[in-house]
Design an enzyme around this catalytic site. Structure first.
Site, PDB file in Angstrom:
ATOM      1  N   GLY A  53       5.387  26.114  15.513  1.00 16.83           N
ATOM      2  CA  GLY A  53       4.422  26.868  14.716  1.00 16.83           C
ATOM      3  C   GLY A  53       2.996  26.610  15.176  1.00 16.83           C
ATOM      4  N   CYS A  54       2.100  27.463  14.721  1.00 20.61           N
ATOM      5  CA  CYS A  54       0.700  27.377  15.158  1.00 20.61           C
ATOM      6  C   CYS A  54       0.029  26.129  14.581  1.00 20.61           C
ATOM      7  CB  CYS A  54      -0.040  28.632  14.735  1.00 20.61           C
ATOM      8  SG  CYS A  54       0.143  29.099  13.003  1.00 20.61           S
ATOM      9  N   TYR A  55       0.135  25.965  13.275  1.00 24.01           N
ATOM     10  CA  TYR A  55      -0.459  24.786  12.644  1.00 24.01           C
ATOM     11  C   TYR A  55       0.176  23.511  13.185  1.00 24.01           C
ATOM     12  CZ  TYR A  55      -2.823  27.374   8.835  1.00 24.01           C
ATOM     13  OH  TYR A  55      -3.645  28.177   8.095  1.00 24.01           O
ATOM     14  N   THR A  56       1.485  23.580  13.393  1.00 24.06           N
ATOM     15  CA  THR A  56       2.191  22.377  13.801  1.00 24.06           C
ATOM     16  C   THR A  56       1.791  21.956  15.209  1.00 24.06           C
ATOM     17  OG1 THR A  56       4.021  23.808  14.400  1.00 24.06           O
ATOM     18  CG2 THR A  56       4.174  22.677  12.310  1.00 24.06           C
TER      19      THR A  56
END
Lengths: 346, 346, 346, 346
Positions: free
Chosen positions: B149-152
């Protein structure tokens, strides 16, 4: 590899030149010129290039640069290139000037609109107006290319086939143009602060903007007669993009297809000019980051006018991209080399 | 040439995949999949690609696509990839799944946080978590890559050396993350309208966002113990970019240089991870349009905490760019092929 | 009618004071002070007030102003108010200082964080910290009010009941705050240009921002012990608004309702503090243009932390609005007089 | 107190009506009508009004509402007001219709441009076009006021003195207008998503926008002859604000002062129309949140044209503010009551 030097590399147009040249397979940057940041790491000013550029800013010594570079880009305020250029420099290197110094053939017009004395009028005759789609063959042979203005590139390419083919009354032309804020440059001025620009829109340079005579001169060449027109630029709260909405009275009844044919006559094989399908109009987001100019138009049967709209990225086709396109022409490279990026959206 | 198919090509991540793959020297797109726009010209939906893509949207038939493509990217809502994948497909092609379906090893955790029954839990063990900088070797051998994921991606890369080297108390980690609006997708929802997002900022998914267990699981692997942390995402009025500001208690007194050495141990030779000099912190503008992750940190002697900050472009390193990076690994190409663009500023 | 003078009326906070006072039924502005624009029409600098203000900018002569005004607002850089104030002035008028000069009781702390010698430390003891919801009674009796900072107002009001009631471990407090760009002022600086701020997000003043000791001092008073915390401000591409996301470890298990009761204990009758229902979190758009502070919170059972979030308009409750609220208290007016506007959305 | 009901209170114009009426000293809102949110707390939809409005959304029952309200505002899609209004309603209450249903006197023109059958043509003759500065006396006596469109208010007020005084050739008028995105409404549509609007600009409704005949009809009344003109609206990435840049050929040589005298003839005593000094042009930020219209103009001696530019807030003078202004006229109140806010900047 073409060795390229950038005078004025720390302005927005200069930095865009750096971005494009760093991705160009046949060019390398040998000089990052700057008046304000001499001795500083270029990547400390433009941190997007951190670890991509390992060079310090050098001064604006064009004489020395001419010895090192195959081509010099001057992305500087008006007057600087004209004050630095000389025969020695032109014998050693080619120049693509992104300022207005050599765009206007009539030096009196230049001096009136820019309020400057021209320091090198002797080079004006040989300078080629670098609107590649129109002056391609002349550019190939030039030493000194006058890279067109952002508004002018958009306005001229949008109107050129209409004017050249005699479809419109040139005395009726009105250009209402809108630009993102990078066109205002990186100078620290209150009117360009975020809070002053954001959530607002304004006209400026009303009936007095310096791109007016440049557009008039080029369209005048196209139709073989003097052109006077209205050009009104506006500031828009976005980083990049110019949209030029142009209006003109049609001389005779024409269909959309007939006008399309006129556009195709000039642009069908142009990589960077995209004439849109009927009912579709340009949006600046679709050209962002690219060298494309998108054009759409509508015939208004009620008023007998054509509304032709163009869009481009002011830092690319309106400045640095076109400068690279000119460089490609100057050195016999594929014209779109290094300029085939897909526009970035969103 | 690697033949690539995109399921979900009309979302923002899918379109970014198209943008990147069109510029990739060793890949070509053979399938623009879409649920909503089947039969429509792809370039009528993304007009930035007008005259660059001449293809119509096809449906989501992964079986058929598997026969044509060397790699399939699934840029689709959670659950879709898990419901379509099967042995036949995996025997014919490789899959890089941009959804969360195969990111979390503990299926119960997935089902709890996503509120979905997992349709293909049998493929979870073999799926490789495609955070290239950490799992590079495993990715090279995989059939099924779970693209992070992007945030991750931003959170994990920012914290990884600190956690791996045991510098911080993992029970004290707080991640306060901010994202541009493209992360919310292209669905027509009132909260994502321009006027709702512009001129505002908000937290969402407070103590309940689905990227939380993904971050916890990966950091848990790094330190060899379970990690519970706070992760709070925020919506910012900009198109692209994630900034993750992370906080943790330092276990012992360390200097900036010592921590820098820890970062260098893992990232010194990483093309896409740029650890900034002391006193410099990431800004999303410096990574826009690129696959870079910029990281900066500060030790607060007063509180004994470290503040480590990471920035990336959520559509590139946070989605499509990392997917292409994974593709490069899968096919033995140079890892940064097609991903060396200079970030675009402004 | 209260006669009000504004020193520093051409900055953003000063102009917001003008906007609010022009709509105040019991106040009139008698002095538009400015260092940069003396002699110019105020409405030529702020054209929103064209035909609403017929006055020229005057200099910063506080001695003279004190003779004319019932109250002086100093919306000036740090150090100016402290260098101008004296016994004569304080005997003639009341001062609401929007700078930091009298906010911090410990002059050594002030001088360290601000890097300035304090020119009037003798007035610090009598200055009242003008966070009206907490120090209301003291403000009423004051001559000199230290109007709180924007970040501090938001942070303190968000955390105050939690700290005052002993619900959280004060050594665990982390404040991650985000601000619109008007907080950076109207100075002509490159980092505040539209193109530098737009489409980006960054942290600044990491572990070193001057609002830190102000927050710590006030929260220290609330809990009766010294407080050290982390405060990280961020710049957001919007004009107005602060969002403070705060984190703290809960000392014991509490329910949402119990915490809500703590908030209600302090804020139930506060006009300007709106504690939101469970599951709803503040967004800056909902307070724009108003003096409200919106607060929402969540208890994370997994980590034992509370995430409390506050939002306000940095120019209103974070500066000019609170100053007017203080003026109302100083002169025995209804506390919300002139401050009951509905927040403007969109 | 005037009892006011709002049909369509959950759209942007309806919410702006609520904002303005809540601050109006002589009006109260008795009905928050909504088709989509019946039964929900109004303040849960517009959280800016949390604790300021304690009412639930009611349905669109205009019959019932007419019994309760002194005035009904219909901020609804085209066609709705015309389909609901009847003699009973008009005998019990006054209506200010913010839709286009009663703006155009020629029903055939309405039906052609709007593609709708008009359901109540019998009320068109008595409906008064509520452009207060022009039709003030008629509004005072009306039962049914057709509140003008946002673009039309800006365009007409900018051009009215020029056309009325015969200064310009009405066949040459071109209006190039730019609007913030709130004009597009709160409907969940992909083209209005943040990422689609932000960082872009486009024209739309080229030579076909519905406000064209409304402008033509009103300017035709002013000059006593039919008017055909070009009107091109554009979408700008900002929340509020319309800027109309208008062009027309001057019939004779006139000076700036002479044209200013023409503007003064009509607007000198108008509270809401501010004609700017020579060389100053409107910017939308200077009218944001207010009912002002700012106008500036330039004579271009080179082309014989006048460029007249107007700016207003599309939700205030372009919709809700003008509706309240009409209400004030209908009920004999001071015309600017509740509408004297200082525009909010930044």
């Amino acid at each position: 590899m073409i060795k390229a030097g950038i005078i004025g590399s720390t302005g927005y147009a200069g930095a865009e030149l750096a971005r494009l040249l760093l991705g160009h397979p046949e060019a390398e940057i040998v000089w990052y010129g700057s008046r304000s940041y001499v001795g500083q790491e270029y990547s400390s000013i433009y941190r997007n290039m951190f670890r991509m550029v390992d060079a310090q800013c050098l001064d604006d010594n064009m004489e020395e640069l001419a010895k090192e570079a195959d081509v010099i880009f001057t992305a500087t305020p008006q007057g600087l290139c004209a004050s630095l250029v000389n025969d020695g420099i032109l014998s050693e290197t080619k120049i693509v000037d992104l300022s207005a110094d050599f765009r206007i053939k009539d030096v009196a017009v230049y001096e009136k609109w820019y309020g400057l004395e021209h320091k090198s009028p002797q080079y004006i005759p040989e300078a080629v107006y670098g609107l590649c789609e129109i002056n391609r063959e002349d550019v190939k042979k030039a030493r000194l290319v006058a890279n067109p203005g952002c508004y002018t590139t958009c306005s001229i390419l949008t109107l050129y086939p209409l004017v050249k083919e005699g479809l419109v009354d040139v005395s009726s032309i009105i250009i209402d143009a809108k630009s993102g804020t990078s066109g205002a440059g990186r100078g620290a001025k209150v009117p360009n602060l975020f809070c002053e620009v954001n959530e607002s829109m304004k006209a400026y340079g009303v009936a007095s903007h310096r791109h007016t005579p440049e557009i008039e001169e080029q369209l005048g060449y196209a139709c073989g007669q003097p052109v006077l027109l209205n050009f009104t630029p506006h500031l828009v709260p976005m980083n990049r993009g110019i949209l030029a909405t142009t209006y003109a009275n049609l001389k005779t009844h024409v269909t959309w297809e007939e006008v399309k044919a006129a556009y195709d006559k000039y642009y069908e094989n142009e990589f960077f000019v995209r004439v849109l399908p009927e009912g579709v109009y340009p949006e600046t987001r679709w050209v962002e980051g690219s060298n494309f100019v998108d054009i759409g138009f509508k015939i208004d049967e009620r008023t007998g006018r054509i509304i032709a709209i163009g869009a481009l990225d002011n830092l690319v086709k309106g400045a640095a991209g076109q400068a690279v396109q000119n460089m490609n022409l100057l050195f016999g490279l594929k014209e779109n080399m290094g300029l085939t990026q897909v526009p970035m959206f969103p």
